[in-house]
Design a protein around this motif. Structure first.
Motif, PDB file in Angstrom:
ATOM      1  N   GLY A  53       0.765  -1.283  -0.048  1.00 30.24           N
ATOM      2  CA  GLY A  53       0.046  -0.096  -0.025  1.00 30.24           C
ATOM      3  C   GLY A  53       0.677   1.236  -0.059  1.00 30.24           C
ATOM      4  O   GLY A  53       0.465   1.909  -0.664  1.00 30.24           O
ATOM      5  N   ILE A  54       1.978   1.167   0.692  1.00 29.63           N
ATOM      6  CA  ILE A  54       2.849   2.427   0.716  1.00 29.63           C
ATOM      7  C   ILE A  54       3.520   2.599  -0.526  1.00 29.63           C
ATOM      8  O   ILE A  54       3.562   3.691  -1.015  1.00 29.63           O
ATOM      9  CB  ILE A  54       3.930   2.123   2.080  1.00 29.63           C
ATOM     10  CG1 ILE A  54       2.902   2.371   3.241  1.00 29.63           C
ATOM     11  CG2 ILE A  54       4.985   3.288   1.869  1.00 29.63           C
ATOM     12  CD1 ILE A  54       4.036   1.998   4.555  1.00 29.63           C
ATOM     13  N   ILE A  55       3.998   1.541  -0.992  1.00 28.78           N
ATOM     14  CA  ILE A  55       4.716   1.621  -2.560  1.00 28.78           C
ATOM     15  C   ILE A  55       3.785   2.225  -3.321  1.00 28.78           C
ATOM     16  O   ILE A  55       3.948   3.108  -4.348  1.00 28.78           O
ATOM     17  CB  ILE A  55       5.364   0.213  -2.686  1.00 28.78           C
ATOM     18  CG1 ILE A  55       6.481  -0.022  -1.865  1.00 28.78           C
ATOM     19  CG2 ILE A  55       5.750   0.115  -4.041  1.00 28.78           C
ATOM     20  CD1 ILE A  55       7.189  -1.461  -1.789  1.00 28.78           C
ATOM     21  N   GLY A  56       2.687   1.457  -3.380  1.00 33.63           N
ATOM     22  CA  GLY A  56       1.406   1.654  -4.459  1.00 33.63           C
ATOM     23  C   GLY A  56       1.211   3.198  -4.032  1.00 33.63           C
ATOM     24  O   GLY A  56       1.093   4.053  -5.138  1.00 33.63           O
ATOM     25  N   GLY A  57       0.908   3.848  -3.062  1.00 34.90           N
ATOM     26  CA  GLY A  57       0.723   5.193  -3.000  1.00 34.90           C
ATOM     27  C   GLY A  57       1.703   6.247  -3.324  1.00 34.90           C
ATOM     28  O   GLY A  57       1.476   7.256  -3.909  1.00 34.90           O
ATOM     29  N   VAL A  58       2.905   5.891  -3.092  1.00 34.20           N
ATOM     30  CA  VAL A  58       4.081   6.701  -3.543  1.00 34.20           C
ATOM     31  C   VAL A  58       4.228   6.560  -4.849  1.00 34.20           C
ATOM     32  O   VAL A  58       4.147   7.830  -5.750  1.00 34.20           O
ATOM     33  CB  VAL A  58       5.374   6.207  -2.935  1.00 34.20           C
ATOM     34  CG1 VAL A  58       6.674   6.733  -3.450  1.00 34.20           C
ATOM     35  CG2 VAL A  58       5.461   6.336  -1.422  1.00 34.20           C
ATOM     36  N   ILE A  59       3.875   5.643  -5.858  1.00 34.80           N
ATOM     37  CA  ILE A  59       4.053   5.625  -7.153  1.00 34.80           C
ATOM     38  C   ILE A  59       2.602   6.275  -7.772  1.00 34.80           C
ATOM     39  O   ILE A  59       3.045   7.190  -8.706  1.00 34.80           O
ATOM     40  CB  ILE A  59       3.838   4.241  -7.653  1.00 34.80           C
ATOM     41  CG1 ILE A  59       5.323   3.566  -7.359  1.00 34.80           C
ATOM     42  CG2 ILE A  59       3.624   4.011  -8.929  1.00 34.80           C
ATOM     43  CD1 ILE A  59       5.299   2.056  -7.607  1.00 34.80           C
ATOM     44  N   PHE A  60       1.620   6.228  -7.077  1.00 29.94           N
ATOM     45  CA  PHE A  60       0.558   7.021  -7.584  1.00 29.94           C
ATOM     46  C   PHE A  60       0.663   8.635  -7.559  1.00 29.94           C
ATOM     47  O   PHE A  60       0.371   9.235  -8.186  1.00 29.94           O
ATOM     48  CB  PHE A  60      -0.641   6.520  -6.755  1.00 29.94           C
ATOM     49  CG  PHE A  60      -1.991   7.432  -6.986  1.00 29.94           C
ATOM     50  CD1 PHE A  60      -2.720   7.132  -8.245  1.00 29.94           C
ATOM     51  CD2 PHE A  60      -2.420   8.270  -6.077  1.00 29.94           C
ATOM     52  CE1 PHE A  60      -3.945   7.732  -8.669  1.00 29.94           C
ATOM     53  CE2 PHE A  60      -3.899   9.165  -6.479  1.00 29.94           C
ATOM     54  CZ  PHE A  60      -4.292   8.582  -7.899  1.00 29.94           C
ATOM     55  N   VAL A  61       1.171   8.981  -6.284  1.00 28.94           N
ATOM     56  CA  VAL A  61       1.635  10.421  -6.021  1.00 28.94           C
ATOM     57  C   VAL A  61       2.555  10.806  -6.833  1.00 28.94           C
ATOM     58  O   VAL A  61       2.285  11.941  -7.721  1.00 28.94           O
ATOM     59  CB  VAL A  61       1.734  10.767  -4.673  1.00 28.94           C
ATOM     60  CG1 VAL A  61       2.308  12.177  -4.259  1.00 28.94           C
ATOM     61  CG2 VAL A  61       0.735  10.513  -3.580  1.00 28.94           C
ATOM     62  N   MET A  62       3.586  10.228  -7.056  1.00 25.39           N
ATOM     63  CA  MET A  62       4.580  10.577  -8.242  1.00 25.39           C
ATOM     64  C   MET A  62       4.009  10.561  -9.526  1.00 25.39           C
ATOM     65  O   MET A  62       4.618  11.524 -10.439  1.00 25.39           O
ATOM     66  CB  MET A  62       5.920   9.330  -7.998  1.00 25.39           C
ATOM     67  CG  MET A  62       6.580   9.766  -6.868  1.00 25.39           C
ATOM     68  SD  MET A  62       7.761   8.351  -6.658  1.00 25.39           S
ATOM     69  CE  MET A  62       8.819   8.631  -8.184  1.00 25.39           C
ATOM     70  N   MET A  63       3.162   9.734 -10.090  1.00 16.15           N
ATOM     71  CA  MET A  63       2.588   9.746 -11.265  1.00 16.15           C
ATOM     72  C   MET A  63       1.651  10.923 -11.424  1.00 16.15           C
ATOM     73  O   MET A  63       1.697  11.624 -12.520  1.00 16.15           O
ATOM     74  CB  MET A  63       1.783   8.346 -11.629  1.00 16.15           C
ATOM     75  CG  MET A  63       2.407   7.432 -11.858  1.00 16.15           C
ATOM     76  SD  MET A  63       1.502   6.027 -12.211  1.00 16.15           S
ATOM     77  CE  MET A  63       0.842   6.250 -13.490  1.00 16.15           C
ATOM     78  N   LEU A  64       0.885  11.484 -10.333  1.00 16.64           N
ATOM     79  CA  LEU A  64       0.007  12.727 -10.391  1.00 16.64           C
ATOM     80  C   LEU A  64       1.053  13.711 -10.500  1.00 16.64           C
ATOM     81  O   LEU A  64       0.795  14.818 -11.059  1.00 16.64           O
ATOM     82  CB  LEU A  64      -0.780  12.612  -9.090  1.00 16.64           C
ATOM     83  CG  LEU A  64      -1.974  11.670  -9.012  1.00 16.64           C
ATOM     84  CD1 LEU A  64      -2.640  12.005  -7.691  1.00 16.64           C
ATOM     85  CD2 LEU A  64      -3.019  12.171 -10.200  1.00 16.64           C
ATOM     86  N   VAL A  65       2.310  13.965  -9.789  1.00 13.90           N
ATOM     87  CA  VAL A  65       3.067  15.091  -9.867  1.00 13.90           C
ATOM     88  C   VAL A  65       3.577  15.228 -11.387  1.00 13.90           C
ATOM     89  O   VAL A  65       3.861  16.153 -11.753  1.00 13.90           O
ATOM     90  CB  VAL A  65       4.138  14.834  -8.806  1.00 13.90           C
ATOM     91  CG1 VAL A  65       5.198  16.160  -8.880  1.00 13.90           C
ATOM     92  CG2 VAL A  65       3.644  15.044  -7.443  1.00 13.90           C
ATOM     93  N   LEU A  66       3.940  14.077 -11.943  1.00 18.71           N
ATOM     94  CA  LEU A  66       4.567  14.102 -13.044  1.00 18.71           C
ATOM     95  C   LEU A  66       3.606  14.696 -14.219  1.00 18.71           C
ATOM     96  O   LEU A  66       4.107  15.560 -15.129  1.00 18.71           O
ATOM     97  CB  LEU A  66       5.130  12.682 -13.627  1.00 18.71           C
ATOM     98  CG  LEU A  66       5.612  12.678 -15.025  1.00 18.71           C
ATOM     99  CD1 LEU A  66       6.870  13.562 -15.137  1.00 18.71           C
ATOM    100  CD2 LEU A  66       6.045  10.953 -15.468  1.00 18.71           C
ATOM    101  N   LEU A  67       2.292  13.993 -13.887  1.00 26.49           N
ATOM    102  CA  LEU A  67       1.256  14.525 -14.957  1.00 26.49           C
ATOM    103  C   LEU A  67       0.983  16.016 -14.919  1.00 26.49           C
ATOM    104  O   LEU A  67       0.844  16.867 -15.714  1.00 26.49           O
ATOM    105  CB  LEU A  67      -0.142  13.876 -14.695  1.00 26.49           C
ATOM    106  CG  LEU A  67      -1.173  14.257 -15.499  1.00 26.49           C
ATOM    107  CD1 LEU A  67      -0.916  13.838 -16.874  1.00 26.49           C
ATOM    108  CD2 LEU A  67      -2.407  13.452 -14.812  1.00 26.49           C
TER     109      LEU A  67
END
Length: 66
Positions: free
Chosen positions: A46-60
């Motif tokens: 969950g932590i790894i998935g959340g970090v990846i999700f936030v990083m993708m949003l920031v990149l977008l």
């Protein structure tokens, strides 16, 4: 064989978290995940998935605003 079991449980944890992000999960699949996965695996995935999700949003956002 013990290592393969850990590897498959890790993938199962990632899959469970992926479907949890979407809010779509069959009851029997959820029950099977709870029987096989440890809280530590679920929290880590969950932590790894959340970090990846936030990083993708920031990149977008950076791509759209630049």
């Amino acid at each position: 064989m013990h290592m393969d079991n850990k590897h498959s449980s890790g993938l199962q944890a990632v899959k469970a978290i992926f479907w949890a992000f979407f809010g779509v999960r069959k009851g029997r699949d959820h029950a099977a995940d709870m029987a096989k996965l440890t809280p530590k695996q679920i929290i880590l995935a969950g932590i790894i998935g959340g970090v990846i999700f936030v990083m993708m949003l920031v990149l977008l956002v950076k791509l759209v605003t630049s």
